[in-house]
Design a protein around this motif. Structure first.
Motif, PDB file in Angstrom:
ATOM      1  N   GLU A 239      17.647  16.641 -36.245  1.00 27.73           N
ATOM      2  CA  GLU A 239      16.454  17.427 -35.933  1.00 27.73           C
ATOM      3  C   GLU A 239      16.483  18.061 -34.561  1.00 27.73           C
ATOM      4  OE1 GLU A 239      12.843  15.271 -36.682  1.00 27.73           O
ATOM      5  OE2 GLU A 239      13.503  14.661 -38.692  1.00 27.73           O
ATOM      6  N   THR A 240      17.214  17.463 -33.644  1.00 30.31           N
ATOM      7  CA  THR A 240      17.228  17.967 -32.260  1.00 30.31           C
ATOM      8  C   THR A 240      18.570  18.561 -31.873  1.00 30.31           C
ATOM      9  OG1 THR A 240      17.877  15.801 -31.414  1.00 30.31           O
ATOM     10  CG2 THR A 240      15.517  16.294 -31.498  1.00 30.31           C
ATOM     11  N   ASP A 241      19.543  18.474 -32.774  1.00 30.86           N
ATOM     12  CA  ASP A 241      20.899  18.930 -32.491  1.00 30.86           C
ATOM     13  C   ASP A 241      21.503  18.187 -31.307  1.00 30.86           C
ATOM     14  OD1 ASP A 241      23.146  20.408 -33.163  1.00 30.86           O
ATOM     15  OD2 ASP A 241      22.644  22.017 -31.757  1.00 30.86           O
ATOM     16  N   VAL A 242      21.120  16.893 -31.186  1.00 29.85           N
ATOM     17  CA  VAL A 242      21.629  16.037 -30.140  1.00 29.85           C
ATOM     18  C   VAL A 242      22.925  15.397 -30.606  1.00 29.85           C
ATOM     19  CG1 VAL A 242      21.186  13.917 -28.848  1.00 29.85           C
ATOM     20  CG2 VAL A 242      19.345  15.560 -29.203  1.00 29.85           C
ATOM     21  N   LYS A 243      23.933  15.407 -29.777  1.00 29.02           N
ATOM     22  CA  LYS A 243      25.204  14.795 -30.131  1.00 29.02           C
ATOM     23  C   LYS A 243      25.082  13.271 -30.039  1.00 29.02           C
ATOM     24  CE  LYS A 243      28.129  18.602 -29.513  1.00 29.02           C
ATOM     25  NZ  LYS A 243      27.272  19.461 -30.236  1.00 29.02           N
ATOM     26  N   ASP A 244      25.701  12.578 -30.997  1.00 26.45           N
ATOM     27  CA  ASP A 244      25.689  11.121 -31.029  1.00 26.45           C
ATOM     28  C   ASP A 244      26.388  10.591 -29.780  1.00 26.45           C
ATOM     29  OD1 ASP A 244      25.247   8.570 -31.913  1.00 26.45           O
ATOM     30  OD2 ASP A 244      26.849   8.603 -33.404  1.00 26.45           O
ATOM     31  N   GLU A 245      25.832   9.533 -29.183  1.00 28.05           N
ATOM     32  CA  GLU A 245      26.378   8.956 -27.933  1.00 28.05           C
ATOM     33  C   GLU A 245      27.616   8.154 -28.216  1.00 28.05           C
ATOM     34  OE1 GLU A 245      25.176   9.753 -24.962  1.00 28.05           O
ATOM     35  OE2 GLU A 245      23.649  10.942 -25.883  1.00 28.05           O
TER      36      GLU A 245
ATOM     37  N   TYR B 286      14.018  11.768 -24.513  1.00 29.30           N
ATOM     38  CA  TYR B 286      15.436  12.102 -24.462  1.00 29.30           C
ATOM     39  C   TYR B 286      15.664  13.175 -23.412  1.00 29.30           C
ATOM     40  CZ  TYR B 286      20.113  13.599 -25.616  1.00 29.30           C
ATOM     41  OH  TYR B 286      21.445  13.908 -25.530  1.00 29.30           O
ATOM     42  N   ASP B 287      16.757  13.060 -22.712  1.00 32.52           N
ATOM     43  CA  ASP B 287      17.178  14.078 -21.757  1.00 32.52           C
ATOM     44  C   ASP B 287      18.702  14.082 -21.777  1.00 32.52           C
ATOM     45  OD1 ASP B 287      17.991  15.594 -19.562  1.00 32.52           O
ATOM     46  OD2 ASP B 287      16.442  14.797 -18.241  1.00 32.52           O
ATOM     47  N   PRO B 288      19.310  15.177 -22.258  1.00 34.98           N
ATOM     48  CA  PRO B 288      20.779  15.205 -22.353  1.00 34.98           C
ATOM     49  C   PRO B 288      21.471  15.082 -20.999  1.00 34.98           C
ATOM     50  CG  PRO B 288      19.861  17.370 -22.785  1.00 34.98           C
ATOM     51  CD  PRO B 288      18.708  16.427 -22.690  1.00 34.98           C
ATOM     52  N   LYS B 289      20.747  15.282 -19.903  1.00 40.62           N
ATOM     53  CA  LYS B 289      21.347  15.153 -18.573  1.00 40.62           C
ATOM     54  C   LYS B 289      21.432  13.684 -18.117  1.00 40.62           C
ATOM     55  CE  LYS B 289      19.037  19.288 -17.412  1.00 40.62           C
ATOM     56  NZ  LYS B 289      17.634  19.101 -17.483  1.00 40.62           N
ATOM     57  N   ILE B 290      20.716  12.812 -18.805  1.00 38.01           N
ATOM     58  CA  ILE B 290      20.753  11.388 -18.457  1.00 38.01           C
ATOM     59  C   ILE B 290      21.675  10.694 -19.453  1.00 38.01           C
ATOM     60  CG2 ILE B 290      19.417   9.272 -18.166  1.00 38.01           C
ATOM     61  CD1 ILE B 290      16.961  11.071 -17.637  1.00 38.01           C
ATOM     62  N   SER B 291      22.813  10.243 -18.972  1.00 43.80           N
ATOM     63  CA  SER B 291      23.796   9.653 -19.886  1.00 43.80           C
ATOM     64  C   SER B 291      23.510   8.166 -20.116  1.00 43.80           C
ATOM     65  CB  SER B 291      25.210   9.847 -19.356  1.00 43.80           C
ATOM     66  OG  SER B 291      25.332   9.261 -18.086  1.00 43.80           O
ATOM     67  N   VAL B 292      24.028   7.686 -21.230  1.00 42.51           N
ATOM     68  CA  VAL B 292      23.932   6.276 -21.583  1.00 42.51           C
ATOM     69  C   VAL B 292      24.759   5.489 -20.577  1.00 42.51           C
ATOM     70  CG1 VAL B 292      24.535   4.558 -23.329  1.00 42.51           C
ATOM     71  CG2 VAL B 292      23.562   6.756 -24.029  1.00 42.51           C
ATOM     72  N   LYS B 293      24.192   4.379 -20.117  1.00 40.84           N
ATOM     73  CA  LYS B 293      24.862   3.541 -19.113  1.00 40.84           C
ATOM     74  C   LYS B 293      25.265   2.215 -19.745  1.00 40.84           C
ATOM     75  CE  LYS B 293      23.992   1.372 -14.655  1.00 40.84           C
ATOM     76  NZ  LYS B 293      24.701   1.995 -13.578  1.00 40.84           N
TER      77      LYS B 293
END
Length: 160
Positions: A154-160, A91-98
């Motif tokens: 667990e990672t505090d990642v925001k849902d896409e 995972y890398d928050p700088k790489i967005s879902v395409k």
């Protein structure tokens, strides 16, 4: 069908020739050989992004089975195993879902394993051919969504 996938080979034509030889050595009738070859050449996700191939009933079942392998607990394990092998980041928050619109988008964009869930895997249930395949895909997709929710917590990642 994976033996002719560009992830595995750069020589699809030679691989198809080898498959033809193998099938003929197994005494499979010519019509059945042609059906098998049609299925393996037209069932992949990547080959159906821009053009949806019409498969035989057998091909639809094989395609569903292949897509079910990409879902659920096995699908999660496969995604991380393959991407680890390929050197892709988890995972890398700088790489967005395409949004994948072309075969080239699918094969040649920068992504992560987590993005792959949103770019492809969570969409597979809607592409199933059979009622049973769709039901199982929905169940396995729910499991994957639960996994992603846990990953987010667990990672505090925001849902896409």
């Amino acid at each position: 069908h994976d033996t002719i996938d560009e992830k595995v080979t750069t020589d699809k034509k030679n691989r198809l020739r080898e498959i033809r030889i193998l099938l003929s050595h197994e005494n499979i009738t010519t019509p059945a050989r042609e059906d098998i070859l049609d299925i393996i050449q037209h069932m992949s996700y990547a080959d159906n992004i821009e053009h949806h191939y019409q498969l035989s009933n057998e091909g639809k079942c094989v395609q569903d089975a292949d897509r079910l392998d990409a879902l659920g607990a096995i699908g999660i394990a496969r995604a991380f195993a393959y991407d680890g092998h390929a050197g892709q980041e988890i995972y890398d928050p700088k790489i967005s879902v395409k949004e994948i619109k072309t075969h080239d988008d699918y094969r040649h964009h920068k992504s992560t394993t987590i993005n792959h869930f949103y770019e492809k895997l969570l969409k597979l249930a809607s592409s199933m051919n059979t009622r049973t395949g769709k039901q199982e895909a929905i169940r396995r997709t729910k499991y994957m969504r639960d996994f992603l929710s846990e990953f987010q917590m667990e990672t505090d990642v925001k849902d896409e």
